[in-house]
Design a protein around this motif. Sequence first.
Motif, mmCIF file in Angstrom:
data_model
loop_
_atom_site.group_PDB
_atom_site.id
_atom_site.type_symbol
_atom_site.label_atom_id
_atom_site.label_comp_id
_atom_site.label_asym_id
_atom_site.label_seq_id
_atom_site.Cartn_x
_atom_site.Cartn_y
_atom_site.Cartn_z
ATOM 1 N N PRO A 171 23.751 -39.777 15.296
ATOM 2 C CA PRO A 171 23.450 -40.905 16.192
ATOM 3 C C PRO A 171 23.896 -40.649 17.628
ATOM 4 N N GLU A 172 25.085 -40.106 17.799
ATOM 5 C CA GLU A 172 25.599 -39.874 19.150
ATOM 6 C C GLU A 172 24.719 -38.870 19.906
ATOM 7 N N GLU A 173 24.253 -37.840 19.201
ATOM 8 C CA GLU A 173 23.438 -36.807 19.845
ATOM 9 C C GLU A 173 22.063 -37.339 20.249
ATOM 10 N N VAL A 174 21.423 -38.097 19.371
ATOM 11 C CA VAL A 174 20.086 -38.583 19.715
ATOM 12 C C VAL A 174 20.151 -39.704 20.751
ATOM 13 N N ILE A 175 21.212 -40.475 20.744
ATOM 14 C CA ILE A 175 21.373 -41.485 21.794
ATOM 15 C C ILE A 175 21.430 -40.808 23.156
ATOM 16 N N ALA A 176 22.197 -39.724 23.252
ATOM 17 C CA ALA A 176 22.313 -39.006 24.523
ATOM 18 C C ALA A 176 20.971 -38.438 24.963
ATOM 19 N N PRO A 226 10.937 -35.386 6.965
ATOM 20 C CA PRO A 226 11.961 -35.179 5.946
ATOM 21 C C PRO A 226 11.596 -35.885 4.641
ATOM 22 N N PRO A 227 12.311 -35.601 3.566
ATOM 23 C CA PRO A 227 12.083 -36.317 2.304
ATOM 24 C C PRO A 227 12.299 -37.825 2.470
ATOM 25 N N HIS A 228 11.705 -38.585 1.568
ATOM 26 C CA HIS A 228 11.725 -40.052 1.642
ATOM 27 C C HIS A 228 13.146 -40.613 1.778
ATOM 28 N N VAL A 229 14.059 -40.124 0.986
ATOM 29 C CA VAL A 229 15.418 -40.666 1.032
ATOM 30 C C VAL A 229 16.041 -40.444 2.409
ATOM 31 N N ASP A 230 15.706 -39.345 3.056
ATOM 32 C CA ASP A 230 16.236 -39.084 4.393
ATOM 33 C C ASP A 230 15.540 -39.936 5.453
ATOM 34 N N VAL A 231 14.271 -40.268 5.227
ATOM 35 C CA VAL A 231 13.585 -41.194 6.129
ATOM 36 C C VAL A 231 14.292 -42.546 6.111
ATOM 37 N N LEU A 232 14.606 -43.036 4.903
ATOM 38 C CA LEU A 232 15.290 -44.324 4.782
ATOM 39 C C LEU A 232 16.653 -44.287 5.466
ATOM 40 N N ALA A 233 17.384 -43.192 5.282
ATOM 41 C CA ALA A 233 18.696 -43.069 5.908
ATOM 42 C C ALA A 233 18.572 -43.022 7.423
ATOM 43 N N SER A 234 17.553 -42.329 7.934
ATOM 44 C CA SER A 234 17.339 -42.248 9.368
ATOM 45 C C SER A 234 16.996 -43.620 9.946
ATOM 46 N N LEU A 235 16.180 -44.385 9.248
ATOM 47 C CA LEU A 235 15.860 -45.737 9.695
ATOM 48 C C LEU A 235 17.119 -46.597 9.780
ATOM 49 N N THR A 236 17.986 -46.468 8.781
ATOM 50 C CA THR A 236 19.219 -47.251 8.773
ATOM 51 C C THR A 236 20.094 -46.892 9.966
ATOM 52 N N LEU A 237 20.288 -45.604 10.208
ATOM 53 C CA LEU A 237 21.119 -45.171 11.329
ATOM 54 C C LEU A 237 20.489 -45.569 12.671
ATOM 55 N N THR A 238 19.168 -45.549 12.726
ATOM 56 C CA THR A 238 18.481 -45.949 13.952
ATOM 57 C C THR A 238 18.745 -47.417 14.267
ATOM 58 N N ALA A 239 18.593 -48.267 13.254
ATOM 59 C CA ALA A 239 18.778 -49.703 13.471
ATOM 60 C C ALA A 239 20.235 -50.066 13.740
ATOM 61 N N ARG A 240 21.143 -49.380 13.088
ATOM 62 C CA ARG A 240 22.559 -49.749 13.212
ATOM 63 C C ARG A 240 23.241 -49.150 14.425
ATOM 64 N N HIS A 241 22.789 -47.978 14.868
ATOM 65 C CA HIS A 241 23.519 -47.279 15.925
ATOM 66 C C HIS A 241 22.640 -46.924 17.130
ATOM 67 N N VAL A 275 17.469 -38.941 12.524
ATOM 68 C CA VAL A 275 18.917 -39.115 12.637
ATOM 69 C C VAL A 275 19.553 -38.896 11.271
ATOM 70 N N ALA A 276 20.677 -38.198 11.251
ATOM 71 C CA ALA A 276 21.446 -37.978 10.025
ATOM 72 C C ALA A 276 22.930 -38.028 10.366
ATOM 73 N N GLU A 277 23.726 -38.300 9.365
ATOM 74 C CA GLU A 277 25.173 -38.333 9.577
ATOM 75 C C GLU A 277 25.707 -36.948 9.929
ATOM 76 N N ASP A 278 25.062 -35.926 9.375
ATOM 77 C CA ASP A 278 25.534 -34.550 9.540
ATOM 78 C C ASP A 278 24.523 -33.754 10.364
ATOM 79 N N ARG A 279 24.968 -33.140 11.447
ATOM 80 C CA ARG A 279 24.070 -32.394 12.329
ATOM 81 C C ARG A 279 23.430 -31.212 11.595
ATOM 82 N N LEU A 312 20.366 -48.407 22.967
ATOM 83 C CA LEU A 312 19.263 -48.340 23.916
ATOM 84 C C LEU A 312 18.836 -49.716 24.415
ATOM 85 N N GLY A 313 19.587 -50.742 24.060
ATOM 86 C CA GLY A 313 19.286 -52.071 24.569
ATOM 87 C C GLY A 313 18.557 -52.983 23.607
#
Length: 365
Positions: free
Chosen positions: A290-295, A318-333, A242-246, A338-339
């Motif tokens: 987030p919206e795209e992967v949720i769908a 992806p690079p480490h910094v992007d892994v951390l960002a993806s984890l954050t977006l996963t947990a927050r959004h 997951v990333a902020e920018d597609r 998904l329940g």
Amino acid sequence: MTGTPGKPAAERPARRLGFFTRLLDDGDAGERYRLATAQILHAEALGFDSAWIAQHHFHPDEGGLPAPAVFLAHVAARTRAIRLGTGVITLPMENPIRAAEDTAVLDLISGGRLEVGFGTGGTRESFEAFGIASDRRGAVYGDNLLIVRDAWAGRPLAAAATLYPTAPGLLDRTWLATFSVAGGRLAGESGDGLMLSRTQPRPAEAPGATLWDIQTPIIDAYLAALPAGRAPRILASRSLFVAEDRGHALRLAEAGLSRVARRFEAAGHRFASTRVEDLIAALDSHVGTPEEVIASLKADTALARATDIVFQVHSIDPPHVDVLASLTLTARHVAPALGWHQAAGPRAAADQAADRPADRPGSHP
């Protein structure tokens, strides 16, 4: 996920959220282990319920970690709440008593946080290096699994010896990985958790089948075989980035999935298209905002029946910094949509662990 009207409790949506790392970050083995530890600390600070690692022998491009108990002992000393899982220990290649001892000690020093997944996997050459014929993996796996269970339970082994320390609690925290309906039935009959893969081969008669088309019968067999009164545990692993920018997400996905496609093609597999969007679909990945992967995740009906959703960034890698960002977006959004609901209670210890300077992107011990 809101559940399906009329479905029993065993098929209600996932409640626990996990992070799966294959330890494939750029760098040597020491750097991979450092970054994976930092990612697990970050996941704990975000409220993830579990962190999982895979075991792979000899091949750095496959997973980079031959000794899961050693690595998780290190992680256990750095964490306080997150559960620690093996996904999986390749049991046919292990001395079963040694595996029982290692997991018993690890569970003890982690405060009972260990979840143990077993599987038969591994490449043919890996089995040969351990002196095991690849075509005997199933039989050896079954024999070793019985020995591990007896050892954990404190039952006498050879020469009346018993395991020290025993770990009877692990009998209720065992997971079996499978690609097949028969494997799902076996996991159910033994009352273990069922581990479903992030992707798996399509049968020759149904090359266009979705992942959930293949995994739904496995879940059905598992639930049908589960002993009365035994709560189901169904873990579904999925590839998610997951990333902020597609555009940014697709660029990283193209780089990672193209590497996978080249390896597959070298082994004789052919993709109908190597466009990044087609590779994402062919490799059962969920990539985008987030919206795209949720769908895309909500379309996965097997995922909707899991008790544990475990996300990994492989094969995008992806690079480490992007892994951390993806984890954050996963947990927050993503996960809340998904329940999933973060467990109540303070997470100060986890927050402090995630803030340690050695774990920040770009820092080194």
